[in-house]
Design an enzyme around this catalytic site. Structure first.
Site, PDB file in Angstrom:
ATOM      1  N   LEU A 127      38.516  20.350 -17.534  1.00 41.61           N
ATOM      2  CA  LEU A 127      38.812  20.683 -16.143  1.00 41.61           C
ATOM      3  C   LEU A 127      39.856  21.789 -16.146  1.00 41.61           C
ATOM      4  CD1 LEU A 127      39.229  17.152 -14.479  1.00 41.61           C
ATOM      5  CD2 LEU A 127      37.221  18.633 -14.384  1.00 41.61           C
ATOM      6  N   ASP A 128      39.802  22.665 -15.138  1.00 45.42           N
ATOM      7  CA  ASP A 128      40.842  23.673 -15.001  1.00 45.42           C
ATOM      8  C   ASP A 128      42.212  23.006 -14.901  1.00 45.42           C
ATOM      9  OD1 ASP A 128      38.837  25.554 -14.902  1.00 45.42           O
ATOM     10  OD2 ASP A 128      38.952  25.851 -12.726  1.00 45.42           O
ATOM     11  N   ARG A 129      43.247  23.719 -15.311  1.00 48.04           N
ATOM     12  CA  ARG A 129      44.607  23.185 -15.262  1.00 48.04           C
ATOM     13  C   ARG A 129      44.934  22.595 -13.889  1.00 48.04           C
ATOM     14  NH1 ARG A 129      50.031  24.929 -17.263  1.00 48.04           N
ATOM     15  NH2 ARG A 129      49.062  26.687 -18.349  1.00 48.04           N
ATOM     16  N   ASN A 224      35.808  28.105 -13.988  1.00 48.37           N
ATOM     17  CA  ASN A 224      36.169  28.523 -12.623  1.00 48.37           C
ATOM     18  C   ASN A 224      34.964  28.685 -11.707  1.00 48.37           C
ATOM     19  OD1 ASN A 224      39.059  30.671 -13.358  1.00 48.37           O
ATOM     20  ND2 ASN A 224      38.756  28.520 -13.673  1.00 48.37           N
TER      21      ASN A 224
END
Length: 294
Positions: A127-129, A224
């Site tokens: 997962l993105d930060r 993203n």
């Protein structure tokens, strides 16, 4: 307890009574401490309620007390080959050149090794930060390969909630494009044959003032992807300055991976994991009845 122990449930019982019967060497208070420390799993899911009802066919697992770090985030599910966490926003999934230690992977790995110094942990997806929600790791390299090699075929649903700027979008829609990353690490839809195919679908769940709440599903899992596609539709995720958001109503990226459902490659049974609703989402949509809640 020094090692993980599993007990099959053969007749209906309350969890505390069941534990007292099967690990009777410990006092009632000691057993309650096991529950409060999330050391008791029912069918792989941590259970802290002493009056949780058990049914025949279920399995209760008692985990050894960790000698190492305590996780700063919840464990949603764990069995012999998988561990699923609720990753908070702001925490990297895995290390980067700039950050090696403060990652979900490192913390979970240290946690498992605190129970068993032979434990290993393998990255399956990310997962993105700044995205919160369901993050799955494998504890076995063979299982990790099975999951990654067949990910698109095994995954039945990857559900996200996104709060986007603006309300003038159709009730449902989709975005299909080839995504590419530029030198500033921003992902965008490329022309021609460049980039990787990405498909994002959405349904509007609610509209309030200048924001809309979307239920977003991924048919592909590109870096993203949701952020880039929603921005290109003219409705960036709130708080996403990188993708042209003008507002930050909950002081974080308003994107949450609330559900991951997949077929277990070990036995082909369906596993479904859900992460609780972030407080900021509730504040923006206080009248919303969220999935999984009464």
């Amino acid at each position: 307890m020094k090692k993980e122990t599993a007990y099959p449930v053969e007749q209906p019982a309350l969890l505390l009574d069941f534990l007292l019967e099967h690990i009777g060497s410990q006092s009632r208070n000691s057993v309650k401490h096991l529950l409060s420390r999330s050391q008791v799993l029912v069918d792989g899911r941590p259970q802290t309620k002493f009056d949780h009802p058990l049914e025949p066919g279920q399995q209760v697992t008692v985990l050894p007390q960790s000698r190492g770090p305590v996780l700063p985030f919840p464990v949603l599910y764990e069995d012999g080959g998988l561990i699923v966490i609720h990753k908070p926003a702001g925490l990297l999934s895995v290390s980067t050149e700039r950050e090696k230690l403060r990652t979900a992977y490192r913390m979970t790995n240290d946690y498992l090794r605190g129970r068993d110094d032979r434990a290993r942990l393998f990255i399956v997806h990310r997962l993105d930060r700044d995205t919160s929600g369901v993050l799955l790791f494998a504890k076995d390299e063979g299982l990790k390969r099975s999951l990654q090699d067949n990910w698109n075929g095994l995954v039945q649903k990857r559900g996200y909630w996104a709060v986007v700027e603006g309300t003038d979008l159709p009730d449902s829609g989709a975005c299909r494009s080839k995504l590419k990353e530029n030198s500033l690490h921003k992902v965008y839809s490329a022309k021609g044959d460049e980039g990787k195919e990405a498909v994002t679908t959405y349904h509007v769940l609610a509209r309030r003032k200048e924001y809309a709440l979307l239920d977003v599903a991924l048919e592909t899992g590109r870096k993203n992807q949701i952020r880039a596609h929603l921005s290109e539709l003219g409705h960036p995720v709130a708080g996403d300055k990188k993708y042209d958001a003008a507002t930050d109503p909950i002081k974080r990226l308003a994107l949450h991976a609330y559900q991951l459902t997949l077929s277990d490659p070990r036995d082909h049974k369906t596993l479904s994991f859900t992460a609780p609703v972030p407080d900021g989402f509730r504040k923006l949509f206080p009248r919303r009845r969220w999935a999984g809640e009464a």
